[in-house]
Design an enzyme around this catalytic site. Structure first.
Site, short mmCIF file in Angstrom:
data_model
loop_
_atom_site.label_atom_id
_atom_site.label_comp_id
_atom_site.label_asym_id
_atom_site.label_seq_id
_atom_site.Cartn_x
_atom_site.Cartn_y
_atom_site.Cartn_z
N CYS A 119 -2.71 7.12 0.36
CA CYS A 119 -2.55 7.76 -1.21
C CYS A 119 -3.75 7.70 -2.03
CB CYS A 119 -1.39 7.05 -1.46
SG CYS A 119 -1.22 5.18 -1.87
N CYS A 127 1.22 9.49 0.25
CA CYS A 127 0.66 8.50 1.56
C CYS A 127 0.79 9.31 2.73
CB CYS A 127 1.57 7.37 1.62
SG CYS A 127 1.66 6.56 -0.11
N LYS A 192 8.83 -1.94 2.35
CA LYS A 192 8.28 -1.87 1.41
C LYS A 192 9.22 -0.66 0.53
CE LYS A 192 4.30 0.55 -0.62
NZ LYS A 192 2.86 1.07 -0.21
N ARG A 202 -1.13 2.05 -9.50
CA ARG A 202 -1.39 3.24 -9.39
C ARG A 202 -2.27 3.72 -10.57
NH1 ARG A 202 4.74 5.25 -7.56
NH2 ARG A 202 4.74 4.18 -5.81
N ARG A 214 8.15 8.74 -3.89
CA ARG A 214 7.68 8.16 -2.62
C ARG A 214 9.26 7.97 -1.80
NH1 ARG A 214 2.52 8.19 -3.32
NH2 ARG A 214 1.28 6.46 -4.61
N GLU A 230 13.95 -1.91 9.56
CA GLU A 230 12.50 -1.47 9.36
C GLU A 230 11.58 -2.66 9.99
OE1 GLU A 230 10.60 0.78 8.45
OE2 GLU A 230 11.81 2.32 7.34
N LYS A 245 7.82 -6.29 0.28
CA LYS A 245 7.22 -5.78 -0.97
C LYS A 245 8.06 -5.14 -2.06
CE LYS A 245 3.40 -3.06 -2.18
NZ LYS A 245 2.64 -1.96 -1.88
N SER A 271 1.48 -5.49 -8.47
CA SER A 271 0.92 -5.19 -9.99
C SER A 271 1.83 -5.63 -10.91
CB SER A 271 0.29 -3.91 -9.84
OG SER A 271 1.10 -2.89 -9.70
N TYR A 310 -2.16 -11.26 -7.28
CA TYR A 310 -3.46 -10.91 -8.06
C TYR A 310 -3.67 -12.20 -9.02
CZ TYR A 310 -2.49 -6.27 -7.00
OH TYR A 310 -2.25 -4.88 -6.33
#
Ligand code: PBG
Length: 325
Positions: A119, A127, A192, A202, A214, A230, A245, A271, A310
């Protein structure tokens, strides 16, 4: 009264003795952005304190990470040119490939994980390879395999596919093996969700989709049984580490995956989670340090083995200071 739970809370020493959750800097991963160009350290508007680094300056942040006691970084690339099929993502001279060669040569003590996705590299911001407005799963698999192999060739220690295509781990595992990378582990972004918590990322990576969203490949936040499907697929296809996530709002999912699969589990505190704490602190509504500490502890308590955040440098520092641990 026989039972007085408060008895074990009387002193700091006792409280730390009976702690159920231990936090260690060894399991922290710091995500960071590398961009084309020279002499760039550009702050990301929506993520104050996080920067886009050009390769010639990325040493500054790598040195900071090492000094903080964090041992691993996850690299995201921001290319100069984007095209329909994201060809910069697997080019030998792509931003990630050059960043890896530089970083491995100059800072070999760090462990380098790369995000495998298209992406940031596609002109349309999706993606994978498009068929009309639909992302073509099986054509995308070939591209992901090429990207993963090119990262391994450039020195990646581990690859982390975040694309959410079906069959991605099998495709990447066999491509890595065919190219002699049998010992490069795969950390699968297994579970995810299609999440608004990725908004600031983004902005940071310039990877918002040009049309649509998405939701035809990332998961619906309403679902948890599907999360098990998954995780199971990635497990069977040979993922070495599973990931959930986003983080904070998805700890029920993390716990469920942890209970069912005997592989190391990672949580990506994304983020939006970072930016919420930063924004709240800037407004004076919350205590930044305490919020960082408490939320990290909660993510470990819920069962994560590895925390991608982060705030990795700060958390490592707070562990040293004895605020958590
Ligand atoms: C790439 C990718 C994304 C994130 C990690 N890898 C963005 C997305 O899926 O849109 C988000 C990370 C974050 O928000 O911190 N597919």
């Amino acid at each position: 009264m026989i039972n007085r739970p408060r008895r074990l809370r009387t002193t700091p020493e006792l409280r730390s003795m009976v702690r159920e959750t231990r936090v260690s800097a060894d399991s922290l991963v710091y995500p960071m952005f590398v961009t084309e160009g020279n002499d760039i350290k550009e702050e990301i508007d929506t993520m104050p304190g996080q920067y886009r680094w050009s390769i010639d300056r990325m040493g500054e942040i790598l040195q900071d990470v090492i000094s903080a006691g964090v041992k691993s970084v996850m690299l995201f690339g921001i290319p100069e040119h984007k095209d329909e099929c994201g060809s910069e993502a697997y080019s030998d001279n792509g931003i990630i490939q050059r960043a890896l060669r530089y970083a491995k040569e100059n800072y070999p003590e760090l462990y380098y994980i790369t995000d495998v996705c298209m992406c940031e590299y596609t002109s349309h911001g999706h993606c994978g390879i498009l068929d009309g407005h639909y992302v073509d799963n099986d054509k995308t698999l070939q591209m992901l395999a090429k990207i993963a192999v090119s990262h391994a060739k450039a020195g990646a220690d581990m690859v982390a596919p975040s694309d959410m295509m079906d069959g991605h781990i099998a495709a990447i595992r066999s491509a890595l093996d065919e190219n002699g990378f049998i010992n490069i582990p795969i950390m699968a972004y297994s579970v995810k969700y299609a999440s608004a918590f990725y908004g600031p990322f983004r902005d940071a990576a310039g990877s918002a989709p040009a049309f649509g969203d998405r939701k035809s490949y990332q998961m619906d936040p309403h679902n948890i049984r599907e999360a098990i499907i998954e995780a199971e697929l990635d497990y069977e296809e040979g993922a070495d580490i599973l990931m959930v996530k986003p983080g904070m709002a998805y700890l029920d999912v993390l716990r469920e995956v942890k209970a069912r699969f005997n592989k190391p589990l990672a949580l990506y505190s994304v983020s939006g989670e970072y930016s919420m704490i930063k924004a709240g602190a800037k407004l004076g509504y919350i205590d930044e340090k305490k919020m960082i500490c408490e939320s990290a502890v909660c993510m470990y308590r819920a069962g994560t083995d590895i925390l991608i955040t982060y705030f990795a440098k700060e958390i490592a520092q707070y562990i040293k200071e004895g605020l958590i641990g």
